[in-house]
Every structure is written in structure tokens, then in C-alpha cells.
Design a protein around this motif. Structure first.
Motif, short mmCIF file in Angstrom:
data_model
loop_
_atom_site.label_atom_id
_atom_site.label_comp_id
_atom_site.label_asym_id
_atom_site.label_seq_id
_atom_site.Cartn_x
_atom_site.Cartn_y
_atom_site.Cartn_z
N ALA A 177 8.99 -85.76 62.81
CA ALA A 177 7.99 -85.32 63.63
C ALA A 177 7.27 -84.19 62.83
CB ALA A 177 8.84 -84.62 64.84
N LEU A 178 7.92 -83.02 62.50
CA LEU A 178 7.19 -82.17 61.92
C LEU A 178 6.26 -82.53 60.83
CD1 LEU A 178 9.16 -80.55 63.97
CD2 LEU A 178 9.33 -78.67 62.15
N GLU A 179 6.88 -83.24 59.86
CA GLU A 179 6.02 -83.95 58.65
C GLU A 179 4.92 -84.22 59.16
OE1 GLU A 179 9.94 -84.56 55.65
OE2 GLU A 179 9.32 -86.29 57.00
N LEU A 180 5.18 -85.28 60.18
CA LEU A 180 4.06 -86.01 60.72
C LEU A 180 2.81 -85.00 61.00
CD1 LEU A 180 4.10 -89.17 63.10
CD2 LEU A 180 2.50 -87.49 63.54
N PHE A 181 3.06 -84.02 61.93
CA PHE A 181 2.08 -83.12 62.59
C PHE A 181 1.41 -82.33 61.21
CE2 PHE A 181 3.59 -84.55 66.45
CZ PHE A 181 2.22 -84.59 67.12
N GLU A 182 2.27 -81.91 60.24
CA GLU A 182 1.60 -81.46 58.89
C GLU A 182 0.69 -82.38 58.16
OE1 GLU A 182 5.62 -78.81 58.11
OE2 GLU A 182 5.23 -80.46 56.87
N ALA A 183 0.90 -83.84 58.22
CA ALA A 183 0.05 -84.46 57.60
C ALA A 183 -1.08 -84.75 58.42
CB ALA A 183 0.92 -85.80 57.50
N VAL A 184 -0.91 -84.70 60.04
CA VAL A 184 -2.18 -84.58 60.60
C VAL A 184 -3.15 -83.46 60.30
CG1 VAL A 184 -3.17 -84.46 63.07
CG2 VAL A 184 -1.12 -85.83 62.61
N ALA A 185 -2.47 -82.30 60.15
CA ALA A 185 -3.20 -81.02 59.64
C ALA A 185 -3.90 -81.15 58.40
CB ALA A 185 -2.34 -79.68 59.81
N ALA A 186 -3.09 -81.90 57.46
CA ALA A 186 -3.64 -82.19 56.07
C ALA A 186 -4.59 -83.09 56.09
CB ALA A 186 -2.71 -82.33 55.34
N ARG A 187 -4.98 -83.94 57.31
CA ARG A 187 -5.97 -84.99 57.08
C ARG A 187 -5.42 -86.31 56.34
NH1 ARG A 187 -11.02 -84.49 59.06
NH2 ARG A 187 -11.43 -82.67 60.36
N ARG A 188 -4.17 -86.44 56.23
CA ARG A 188 -3.47 -87.63 55.58
C ARG A 188 -3.22 -88.69 56.82
NH1 ARG A 188 -0.07 -84.06 53.33
NH2 ARG A 188 1.62 -85.12 54.32
N ILE A 189 -3.03 -88.10 58.06
CA ILE A 189 -3.15 -88.92 59.12
C ILE A 189 -4.38 -88.70 59.98
CG2 ILE A 189 -1.73 -89.28 61.33
CD1 ILE A 189 -0.14 -90.03 59.23
N ARG A 190 -4.93 -89.81 59.96
CA ARG A 190 -6.32 -89.61 60.73
C ARG A 190 -6.37 -90.28 62.10
NH1 ARG A 190 -9.73 -87.41 57.07
NH2 ARG A 190 -11.57 -88.40 58.46
N ALA A 191 -5.38 -91.09 62.31
CA ALA A 191 -5.22 -91.55 63.75
C ALA A 191 -3.81 -91.31 64.58
CB ALA A 191 -5.59 -92.97 63.94
N LEU A 192 -3.98 -90.82 65.44
CA LEU A 192 -2.57 -90.52 66.12
C LEU A 192 -2.49 -90.92 67.61
CD1 LEU A 192 0.33 -89.01 65.89
CD2 LEU A 192 -0.82 -86.93 66.71
N TRP A 193 -1.61 -91.57 67.78
CA TRP A 193 -1.33 -92.16 69.24
C TRP A 193 -0.03 -91.33 69.68
CZ3 TRP A 193 -1.94 -97.99 70.75
CH2 TRP A 193 -1.98 -98.14 72.02
N ILE A 194 -0.20 -90.81 70.90
CA ILE A 194 0.86 -89.89 71.30
C ILE A 194 1.19 -90.58 72.71
CG2 ILE A 194 1.65 -87.82 72.35
CD1 ILE A 194 -0.62 -86.45 70.30
N ALA A 195 2.43 -90.84 73.18
CA ALA A 195 2.83 -91.79 74.06
C ALA A 195 4.07 -90.85 74.67
CB ALA A 195 3.10 -92.94 74.01
N GLY A 196 3.80 -90.46 76.18
CA GLY A 196 4.86 -89.93 77.00
C GLY A 196 5.59 -88.60 76.65
N THR A 197 4.94 -87.92 75.90
CA THR A 197 5.16 -86.76 75.48
C THR A 197 4.34 -85.48 75.28
OG1 THR A 197 6.82 -85.39 73.78
CG2 THR A 197 5.27 -87.19 72.95
N ASN A 198 4.41 -84.41 74.98
CA ASN A 198 3.74 -83.13 75.05
C ASN A 198 3.82 -82.28 73.90
OD1 ASN A 198 1.81 -81.49 76.24
ND2 ASN A 198 3.01 -80.66 77.96
N PRO A 199 3.46 -82.72 72.76
CA PRO A 199 4.08 -82.07 71.38
C PRO A 199 3.18 -80.53 71.21
CG PRO A 199 2.76 -83.68 70.88
CD PRO A 199 2.95 -84.24 72.28
N ALA A 200 2.06 -80.46 72.10
CA ALA A 200 1.19 -79.33 72.03
C ALA A 200 2.29 -78.05 72.71
CB ALA A 200 -0.01 -79.16 72.74
N VAL A 201 3.25 -78.27 73.42
CA VAL A 201 4.16 -77.45 73.90
C VAL A 201 5.51 -77.55 73.20
CG1 VAL A 201 5.56 -76.94 75.92
CG2 VAL A 201 2.82 -77.48 76.21
N SER A 202 6.13 -78.76 73.07
CA SER A 202 7.37 -79.05 72.68
C SER A 202 7.63 -78.67 71.23
CB SER A 202 7.90 -80.36 72.99
OG SER A 202 7.24 -81.29 72.57
N LEU A 203 6.83 -78.91 70.26
CA LEU A 203 6.87 -78.76 68.80
C LEU A 203 7.07 -77.10 68.43
CD1 LEU A 203 5.18 -81.83 67.17
CD2 LEU A 203 7.44 -81.38 67.18
#
Length: 886
Positions: free
Chosen positions: A375-401
Motif C-alpha cells: 500500500a504505502l509503496e504503491l502510493f509512493e509510486a503514484v507520487a513518483a509517476r511510476r503508477i499512472r493509472a490507479l483504480w480505488i474500490a471501496g476504500t478511502n486512502p485519502a483519510v486512512s493512509l
């Protein structure tokens, strides 16, 4: 047979059975007396499920780039944009972040789509935040992610040890079983830095130093060895690593005095626990987030498992280590490979044989080996633009992470964010390019697996509103649109379940713990009628309740592993700048980020605001009065919460609730405070050990707004919203000299309302009310200090079509008419019984004990999670009346 639709509660991992039936004004929900997890009981949240079945706040139609579209256009948009990212940046640039709120069938399809066909390993789940350390510990010790016991072990145990678990609040139905065990003579020990409600039922509470769990269990292991209380014969026959583990434990624990010093525990209390442990073979150790949510969580888990393996206390009635799961389907998600370091059916992405096996079964040539990003590595990869498409289902990571502001910045910068959820305006949904309306708990069919490996059916009993669709359907439609139609051709969740069950048995032969081949041939009718069943359940066999009493572990050689451990310090410690240590956790009547429970007035009554709880000595030293407001700051962010001085906290430590979001409070997202430290093996974040500092929020004015209509109090220094009966309540405060003019002049949209206005300029008091004829629309109370008004009585006015003369007179005073009583703070959410009612019954002698309170008012006779508070009120009443009342 229970009448109505039999389904499963959508909250914690206890997995309670629920019966939903038609009622005059909608639906009634009760406990399923035939379900073995709860035998008809429900907690306050489960009992309040009818209150959250409306469409308020629901996402009802797909949107693409802010425009409402139909499903064909939404599916086409998701598929085409995912395809474009894969073509430009490769499949590794796509990731899914899913949830323990999904059903097993939903999880299975998402995992198959991303890992098997898009070809990215980067799917992880919010279960990473709660159960990943247990998964890692189980796999190290047992060779598989498997809980060895069952709930019946609580009924047969003679000693129950709770580690890092406020069971009374977080798993109330299991706690009822613990209380019943104690009533028949079992002993209860709670190991937790904080004195929680659970401790009120304990024979012994060990308030250990945060982070010292490994030192404690190493010390206990070494001491039991010195006393000759290990089961060396059992360990020799079924385990490896005992001597190395004992050597590591002895190196840290020369004697119990050294352990007591390391854990900051009284030596006599530790000696008493050790004596109890040594003499009680039938011991169950329940552990939860206080163990898991740590940068050394996996080691803490294995320290507990070491003790049980070395004493042979596993797999037999009344004994074993027991991980209590946080979410309703955290275990089901693990069964289908929802974690980044798993494949479906408990297979291993680093094992070439497992990889080949799954690739052949799925006919998925794009399936790749290797672990995905946690999880944390995944969002770090999003921040680094290595992940360019993210599908979030049934959760609220903007709060919980952890480091929530960093997560939000990553979401804002991600080229494609798809969110499928039930909620239209969560903190995470605000970052979505594409929003997909998902069916909610009451509207979807599938299965979930609870903490004891019991699979239960979740059955929908209402049609989805608007265009909401099941998550499995949404993922499958995208799979078809990407060109993988044959692999995603299911028409009903029963077909997905059969495939999942067949995969679990495929080339298994007992090599993998997860095997439900006995369910692989269920017809749709048999699936619809499926009774709760535990795995393993191999084809031709029977469901298995307990494992490992005579070995049979899932390691390569079939032997369990004891793991030599040394305690490690948390990544951050309190300092001169941030001298206090913050722990975080749940409240009794709320759930996660309140997208469901926040709608129910009776669930808000117990804790309507987030409280920062700290020891009275710390509060006095910092100039924080009980009930005042405080700024809370860490190296990563800030919050404002109301102060609760409590001796339940160890000096130097504070407790923060996790539930509040930007939709419910001005600044109360705990994830903004927490650092992104994580366990190196499990990847689970350290959520229980955050250095912080507190200072007073110097409120120049305070207020309370009650309104039928939703009001956005943006720009006010402190506000907190909660659900009321027919209205919402908003607590307000500001450090500026006066409230903003808009609040006083027009807190409601619309005109033509009668306004009542009372001012006392000398005292700085102002009270206003707005009425539509005789119907109350809003009321506002302002004062230099927090307005002391009859909140519960005022809420009740919104349930009336018209106010009489007495209510109008009392309205601006904020007081009840003389004959009326204000119910005050809610104690029992199951039966809506307030503090004032219980206190009055105790004061006038109508009740003198918790059972008598129950018989008189019903309080405490539901889930029982309020019993510790009722018993505390009984004790306080006796103390006030003196020794003769005892």
C-alpha cells in the motif's frame, strides 16, 4: 428457520449473521439466531443498520471528468484509458487499491483482471493497514496464512489473553463470549498500554510500554522454560527452531525483573501473569491492531506464536493464538490474492510452480511472477509517476493512509484515478477522474470470510438505487471491454464462487491450507442456500474447525517454525519538540471513515466529536482543561480535537480516534499526523506510535448549530458535524474575535423563514432560531465558552411538525420546559438510553447494579459493549453513597 433474508453484517471481522425483514417504514434488521458466529446477537452498529439504508450521500450514476454518463460510456472510458496507459508505460503503470469491504467474488474478479490479464502485480488492499503483520507472522510460523482455532475455543478456554485489542468496543459480540467464559470461571488478562473499556472486565491489566510486546513475550517464553513449563515433546515432534528461539529470548530476558523494566510493568503483576500462564494449558491469546499496526508487527505476532508453539497450546479445544480481524472480508481478500505479495488461492508469486499453475488455470499468459507494491509503496509510486493509472474500490486512502497529505498530493497528480464506491463525496472521491457507483451491503450477493475461517453468504435484499452495480460486475465489464470476454463471462456471483473454489483445489492435494474444493460444484440454488462453513473443506472431506494439534503445517517439510526474535525500537520516539506519544484506534459506535455509520443519529450519540484523550497530569501541565480544544501537531500534519482528560492513558501518551474525515470535521484526519514507517516484512504501517505535541486552541467564541439542511462551515477554525434525529449538529469554535457574519445572518439556503433572535451583549451570548411556520428549521447558539444547552431535547424539536408555546419559549434559552428531561449523552446505542436516564435510575434506587439497569431500561442487554460504562456508573454511584451502599 429464521424469517426474512439471512445475510452477514458488513462491519468487523466477527462475521455476525443478520436477518433483514420488511417493516412498516422500511426494513428491520436483527441478529440471526442460527449463525454460529453470533447466535442472534448484534452490536450497536449492526443493530443500527436500518438507519443507514437510505440514499443520502450515495453515488447513483457514473461520471467521467465530472460529467454524468451511462454505464456503456463509463466502461468504455475506463477500458480505453487503462489501455492507453499500458501501451504508453507498460502494465506496471497500472495499480488497484481495494478493500476488505468487498465481497470475495468482487475481490476475485479484481485480482484476476489486474494480475492475470492486464499483467500488473500491483493490487493491494486496505487490509494491509490492519492484518498484514498477522499474514506475515502466520506464513513464517505455519507456512500459510491461517488462523488455527475457532470461536468455540473462547467457550472452552480457562485463560484468555487479549493483546492490543479493545474487544469490548471493536468486537463486542466476541467480547460477550469472553464475558461468558469469565462468568464460568475463566481468567481474563488484557495487555494494552491504554486502560480501555475491555479492561473493566479483566482480572489483570498489564499497561505495558508501547512497542515492548516482543520483550514481554520473549521474557514469558524464557521464564516458562526456566520453570519447566514448555511442552518439549510436542515441540520436538512438530516444530523447528526452539533452541535458537530460546537463546534469543534468554539474551534479552535474564529474569522477570529485567522484563518488567523493559516493559515498564510492575514486577508483581508480571509475576502473577506468568504464574497464571504457567499453570493454565487451556489458553487462548487474542490479538489485534495493537500488535499488527507496528514497524515490528510481524515480530510481535511471531512472539505470540512462539509461546503457543513452545507450549503445544494450539489446535486443541480452548487453546491457541487467535488473530481478530478488523474488516468483514479481510480474510476473503487474502484467500483470492488481494494482497500484493500473494496470488489467488494462497499461492505465492515468487514460486514458479504456483505461477505456472495459476497461469494455466486462468489461461492468463500475461500473469507475471514477483510481488507487487504494498500500500504505502504503491502510493509512493503514484507520487513518483511510476503508477499512472490507479483504480480505488471501496476504500478511502485519502483519510486512512499515513501521511495523508502526501497521499492526496499523489492522487491529485495521478493522470488517471478511477474510484468505485457507494459514496459520492468521500475525501478520496474528490480526486477521481472517473466515478463508478457501486452497490452497497444490502444490495449485493456473494460471500465473506470471518476471523475463524468461516465463509458466510451475504445476500442482497434491496435493489441498488440509481445505476449502482456490484463491484464484480464493474470489474468484469472492464475486462470484457479490454478484450478478455471469455475470462470474465460470469452472469452471477455463484459462477465466480465456483471458479474460486475449483482453483483452491486445483493441483492442491493438501499442499495449500486454503482448499474449498468441497464447495466447487455448488449449483446456483445450493449457493443461494449455503450455510456458514469453515475451511479447509476439501472435496470428499468435511469442514475443519481446528488445525495443527498434531502438526500438518504448510511449510515445505510440514514442521512449524519458531522464529528467534530481538525487540526493535519504533522508528520514531518522543522528543523535546514532540514529547507525547499518540496511539490511534476505533470508537465503539463508529466504523472506519464514517461513510456509513456517520448517517445514524444513535451511533453519533456516544462520541459525537473526536476526543484527544490524555492523562490529567499532562493536561494540567499543558494548560488544557477537560472539554476544551487542542491543536495536535506531528512532523507530518496537524489536527484540532476536544480534550478528554483521562487516567486511562499512561502519562506521556495520548489516544486519537481514526474515524473523522474532512466531511465531518475541520481538522481531525489522524492519517495526516501518522508517519509512513512500516514493518519491513509485512509492509504494515506503524499507526500506534506517533510523536506529537499539544497546545491550547484559544477559542474566543464557541457555538452549536442544529439544522435540517446540510451546512458547510468552511473557514471556521473548529467545526465538527454529527448526525442528529431529523437534523445535523455542528459544534463550532474560532480563535478570531467573533464568528463570521454569514453564520449569524444566513446559515440556511432559502428565504422566507421567521427568525427568532436573542442577544446578551454584556455576556457575549447570542441565540437564534429559524422557523418555517411552526416547524423548526435551524437553531444557533453562540457564547464565549461552549454553549451549555439541552442538546438532546433540542434535537427532538426537529422531529415535530409544529412547536408549541412551551417549546418556543425554551428554544432560545436552550433549555427543556420544566417538565421535560434532557436525555444527555447516549450510553446504550442499541436501545438509545442516555446517561441522564441511567444516572437517575441509580440515584433514586430503582436500580443498584448493571443487570437491574438492564431490566429497567434495557441498556446493556443488546451487544453489551456499553456494560463497562454502565458498571462504572454503578461503582461511582456506590462510592458517592458511601460504604453502606456496597
Amino acid at each position: 428457520m429464521a424469517e426474512g433474508v439471512r445475510t452477514t453484517c458488513p462491519y468487523c471481522g466477527t462475521g455476525c449473521g443478520v436477518v433483514a425483514s420488511r417493516a412498516r417504514d422500511g426494513w428491520a434488521v436483527g441478529g440471526d439466531p442460527e449463525h454460529p458466529a453470533n447466535h442472534g446477537r448484534l452490536c450497536s452498529k449492526g443493530a443500527a443498520l436500518p438507519d443507514v439504508l437510505g440514499t443520502e450521500g450515495r453515488l447513483l450514476r457514473p461520471t467521467v471528468d465530472g460529467e454524468t454518463v451511462g454505464w456503456p460510456a463509463a466502461i468504455a472510458a475506463v477500458a480505453s484509458r487503462l489501455r492507453a496507459v499500458v501501451e504508453e508505460s507498460g502494465p506496471d503503470a497500472v495499480a488497484f487499491y481495494v478493500s476488505g469491504q468487498l465481497l470475495t467474488e468482487d475481490y476475485y474478479v479484481a485480482n484476476k483482471l489486474l494480475k492475470g490479464f492486464i499483467g500488473s502485480p500491483h493490487i493491494d488492499t486496505n487490509s494491509r493497514l490492519c492484518m498484514a503483520s498477522t499474514v506475515a507472522g502466520h506464513k513464517r510460523a505455519f507456512g500459510a496464512d491461517v488462523v488455527p482455532g475457532c470461536y468455540e475455543d473462547l467457550d472452552e478456554a480457562e485463560l484468555i489473553v487479549l493483546v492490543g485489542s479493545n474487544l469490548a468496543w471493536c468486537h463486542p459480540i466476541l467480547h460477550r463470549r469472553v464475558r461468558a467464559a469469565r462468568d464460568r470461571g475463566a481468567r481474563l488478562v488484557v495487555i494494552d498500554p491504554r486502560r480501555s473499556a475491555t479492561c473493566d472486565d479483566a482480572d489483570l491489566h498489564l499497561a505495558l510500554k508501547p512497542g515492548s510486546d516482543v520483550a514481554l513475550f520473549n521474557g514469558l517464553l524464557a521464564e516458562l522454560d526456566r520453570r519447566g513449563r514448555l511442552d518439549r515433546a510436542w515441540a520436538a515432534g512438530f516444530t523447528r527452531g526452539l533452541e535458537a528461539t530460546l537463546e534469543a529470548a534468554r539474551a534479552e530476558a535474564t529474569d522477570l525483573a529485567a522484563v518488567a523494566a523493559a516493559c515498564d510493568l510492575p514486577l508483581d503483576a508480571l509475576e502473577g501473569f506468568c504464574e497464571l500462564l504457567a499453570g493454565t494449558p487451556r489458553t487462548v491469546t487474542l490479538f489485534s491492531q495493537g500488535v499488527n499496526q507496528s514497524s515490528s508487527g510481524s515480530d510481535k505476532v511471531n512472539a505470540i506464536l512462539n509461546l503457543h508453539l513452545a507450549t503445544g497450546r494450539i489446535g486443541r479445544p480452548g487453546m491457541g493464538p487467535f488473530s481478530v480481524t478488523g474488516q468483514p472480508n479481510a480474510m476473503g481478500g487474502r484467500e483470492v490474492g488481494g494482497l500484493a505479495n500473494q496470488l489467488a488461492a494462497h499461492m505465492d508469486p515468487d514460486d514458479p510452480d504456483d505461477l505456472d499453475r495459476l497461469r494455466r488455470f486462468w489461461r492468463a499468459p500475461n500473469l507475471r511472477g514477483g510481488q507487487g507494491l504494498k500500500a504505502l509503496e504503491l502510493f509512493e509510486a503514484v507520487a513518483a509517476r511510476r503508477i499512472r493509472a490507479l483504480w480505488i474500490a471501496g476504500t478511502n486512502p485519502a483519510v486512512s493512509l499515513p501521511e495523508a497529505e502526501t497521499v492526496r498530493a499523489a492522487l491529485a497528480a495521478c493522470p488517471l484515478v478511477v474510484v468505485s464506491d457507494v459514496t459520492a463525496d468521500s475525501d478520496t472521491a474528490r480526486f477521481a477522474d472517473i466515478l463508478l457507483p457501486a452497490a452497497a451491503w444490502s444490495e449485493k450477493d456473494g460471500t465473506v470470510t470471518n476471523s475463524e475461517r468461516r465463509i458466510s453468504r451475504q445476500r442482497g435484499f434491496r435493489a441498488p438505487p440509481g445505476e449502482a452495480r456490484p463491484d464484480w460486475w464493474i470489474f468484469a465489464q472492464v475486462g470484457r471491454a479490454l478484450g478478455y470476454g471469455r475470462a470474465f463471462a460470469w452472469r452471477h456471483p455463484s459462477e465466480i464462487f465456483r471458479e474460486h473454489a475449483r482453483l483452491s483445489a486445483f493441483e492442491n492435494g493438501g499442499s495449500r491450507a486454503f482448499d474449498i474444493g468441497g464447495l466447487a460444484d455448488l449449483s446456483r440454488a445450493a449457493y443461494d442456500a449455503l450455510e456458514p462453513v469453515q475451511w479447509p473443506f476439501a472435496k470428499g472431506g468435511a469442514p475443519t474447525a481446528r488445525l495443527f494439534a498434531t502438526g500438518g503445517f504448510f511449510t515445505p517439510d510440514g514442521w512449524a517454525r519458531l522464529v528467534p526474535l530481538r525487540r526493535s525500537e519504533p522508528k520514531e520516539r518522543p522528543s523535546f519538540v514532540f514529547p507525547l506519544l499518540a496511539n490511534s484506534g476505533r470508537y465503539r459506535d463508529q466504523w472506519h471513515s464514517m461513510t456509513r455509520t456517520g448517517l445514524a443519529a444513535r451511533l453519533a450519540g456516544h462520541r459525537p466529536e473526536p476526543l484527544v484523550e490524555l492523562h490529567p497530569r499532562d493536561a494540567a501541565r499543558l494548560g488544557l482543561a477537560d472539554g476544551s480544544l487542542a491543536h495536535i501537531e506531528s512532523r507530518h500534519g496537524a489536527a484540532v480535537m476536544r480534550v478528554a482528560a483521562s487516567e486511562a492513558q499512561r502519562p506521556g501518551e495520548v489516544f486519537l480516534p481514526i474515524h473523522w474525515t474532512d466531511a465531518y470535521a475541520s481538522r481531525a484526519v489522524v492519517g495526516r499526523l501518522v508517519a509512513g514507517h512500516r514493518d519491513p516484512l509485512s509492509g504494515q504501517p506503524e499507526s500506534k506510535h506517533t510523536p506529537v505535541r499539544l497546545r491550547p486552541f484559544k477559542a474566543c467564541w464557541s457555538g452549536l448549530l442544529l439544522s435540517r439542511r446540510a451546512v458547510s462551515p468552511a473557514g471556521i477554525g473548529y467545526w465538527c458535524r454529527s448526525a442528529g434525529a431529523g437534523c445535523q449538529l455542528v459544534e463550532l469554535a474560532g480563535e478570531e474575535s467573533a464568528p463570521p457574519a454569514w453564520l449569524v445572518e444566513q446559515p440556511l439556503a432559502g428565504a422566507g423563514l421567521e427568525r427568532l433572535d436573542y442577544r446578551d451583549s454584556a455576556r457575549g451570548v447570542r441565540r437564534l432560531a429559524w422557523l418555517d411556520g411552526d416547524r423548526l428549521e435551524a437553531a444557533l447558539f453562540l457564547a464565549p465558552d461552549r454553549p451549555q444547552v439541552a442538546r438532546a431535547w433540542l434535537q427532538g424539536l426537529f422531529g415535530r411538525d409544529a412547536l408549541g408555546a412551551a417549546e418556543r419559549a425554551g428554544l432560545l434559552a436552550g433549555r427543556t420546559p420544566e417538565a421535560a428531561a434532557d436525555r444527555s449523552r447516549l450510553v446504550c446505542a442499541c436501545f438509545a438510553v442516555g446517561l441522564a436516564e441511567i444516572s437517575a435510575a441509580l440515584a433514586d434506587g430503582r436500580a443498584t447494579s448493571a443487570p437491574e439497569v438492564g431490566r429497567l431500561l434495557s441498556a446493556g442487554t443488546g451487544c453489551g459493549s456499553c456494560l463497562p460504562e454502565i458498571e462504572a456508573l454503578v461503582r461511582a454511584g456506590r462510592e458517592r453513597r458511601g460504604p453502606e451502599a456496597a
